[in-house]
Design an enzyme around this catalytic site. Structure first.
Site, short mmCIF file in Angstrom:
data_model
loop_
_atom_site.label_atom_id
_atom_site.label_comp_id
_atom_site.label_asym_id
_atom_site.label_seq_id
_atom_site.Cartn_x
_atom_site.Cartn_y
_atom_site.Cartn_z
N CYS A 1 -4.94 -3.61 3.16
CA CYS A 1 -4.59 -3.29 4.55
C CYS A 1 -5.74 -3.53 5.54
O CYS A 1 -6.00 -4.67 5.92
CB CYS A 1 -4.08 -1.85 4.61
SG CYS A 1 -3.12 -1.48 6.11
N LYS B 1 -10.19 0.60 -2.05
CA LYS B 1 -10.25 0.17 -0.64
C LYS B 1 -11.63 0.42 -0.05
O LYS B 1 -12.15 1.53 -0.09
CB LYS B 1 -9.18 0.92 0.15
CG LYS B 1 -8.98 0.45 1.57
CD LYS B 1 -7.81 1.21 2.20
CE LYS B 1 -7.47 0.70 3.58
NZ LYS B 1 -6.31 1.43 4.15
N GLU C 1 0.85 -1.20 0.00
CA GLU C 1 0.00 0.00 0.00
C GLU C 1 0.88 1.25 0.00
O GLU C 1 1.95 1.27 0.60
CB GLU C 1 -0.90 -0.01 1.24
CG GLU C 1 -1.89 1.13 1.32
CD GLU C 1 -2.75 1.08 2.58
OE1 GLU C 1 -3.83 1.68 2.56
OE2 GLU C 1 -2.34 0.43 3.57
#
Length: 276
Positions: free
Chosen positions: A156, A114, A42
């Site tokens: 993440c 995301k 990321e």
């Protein structure tokens, strides 16, 4: 087929981060004539300091020089590239944290924004994280057909939401890539457990590429990039430092595990639905 994860310590200089990625790919240890899949972490092109810096380099998807740069890198080094995350302008002035998958000719195969934004309190030097001030959440899952198999994309903080991973498995995922920048505090406590759990639950390979160390602005990340097989075994990991971890891809064990323990067929709960 070979899987490669690059652990980075990205900073605030976009060009320096691009140069590091190129230099690492130039010396990537390759098995001759084997297709290469590369996963970047990321924020691989800009990390540290204020999240608002992401807005300064964000462009529309079709105008982003960062997208073009990483597509060209995939083509130049002839790798399938999961290009970490790139900030892409959203409609409200914030940005999407978007992961791209390019083939070895630099063509986009798919992308993912995301879904879960890191708005939390952590007992570290940063203390308060408010990704939603800068980032706009995505609204879809992404599972992409490749020569390596069907690859699901997550980023993440998504790791803490097993419904997303079950949804990717139901959509056909066999490998799940997870570009990350897990904090040192939360990584030490939960990273390995969560990565292995998601692999076991989904019976997928987990490809978890993480940032490592202290970056510009003082934020500390955990590292320990990992390749985990569908049985939860760690095939390769790099606890500290920058550089590569690698493993060959053996799809036969995935099929064997799914046949012997068919959890997807046995699950009696309804399929997860994304909240709009």
């Amino acid at each position: 087929m070979q899987i490669n994860l690059l652990q980075c310590q990205s900073g605030a200089d976009v060009q320096a981060n691009l140069d590091f990625i190129r230099a690492q790919l130039a010396r990537l240890p390759r098995i001759a004539n084997e297709p290469q899949l590369v996963v970047l972490p990321e924020a691989c092109l800009l990390f540290g300091g204020l999240e608002s810096e992401q807005k300064k380099i964000a462009k529309a998807a079709d105008e982003s020089p960062l997208v073009e740069s990483l597509a060209n890198i995939a083509k130049q080094y002839q790798v399938y590239l999961i290009a970490g995350t790139i900030p892409i302008l959203a409609h409200d002035g914030r940005v999407y944290s978007r992961s791209y998958l390019f083939n070895d000719r630099g063509q986009e195969l798919g992308n993912y924004d995301k879904l879960h934004l890191f708005d939390v309190e952590v007992s570290d030097s940063t203390k308060t994280y408010r990704e939603s001030d800068t980032f706009f959440p995505g609204n879809k899952i992404s599972v992409i057909e490749t020569p390596f198999g069907k690859i699901g994309l997550a980023i993440c903080y998504d790791l803490r939401f097993p419904e997303l991973f079950r949804a990717m498995r139901l959509a056909g995922a066999e490998l799940i890539a997870l570009p990350s920048a897990f904090t040192k505090v939360t990584g030490e406590a939960h990273w390995q457990t969560l990565v292995q759990a998601r692999a076991i639950e989904t019976q997928c390979f987990m490809l978890a590429a993480n940032q490592w160390g202290a970056c510009d602005g003082g934020r500390e990340t955990w590292g320990q990039s990992m390749i985990v097989d569908p049985w939860g075994r760690i095939l390769a990991q790099k606890e500290t430092g920058c550089g590569w971890i690698q493993a060959p891809l053996d799809k036969s064990q995935l099929n064997n595990i799914r046949q012997k323990i068919p959890v997807a067929a046995h699950n009696r709960f309804v399929e997860p639905q994304l909240i709009e």
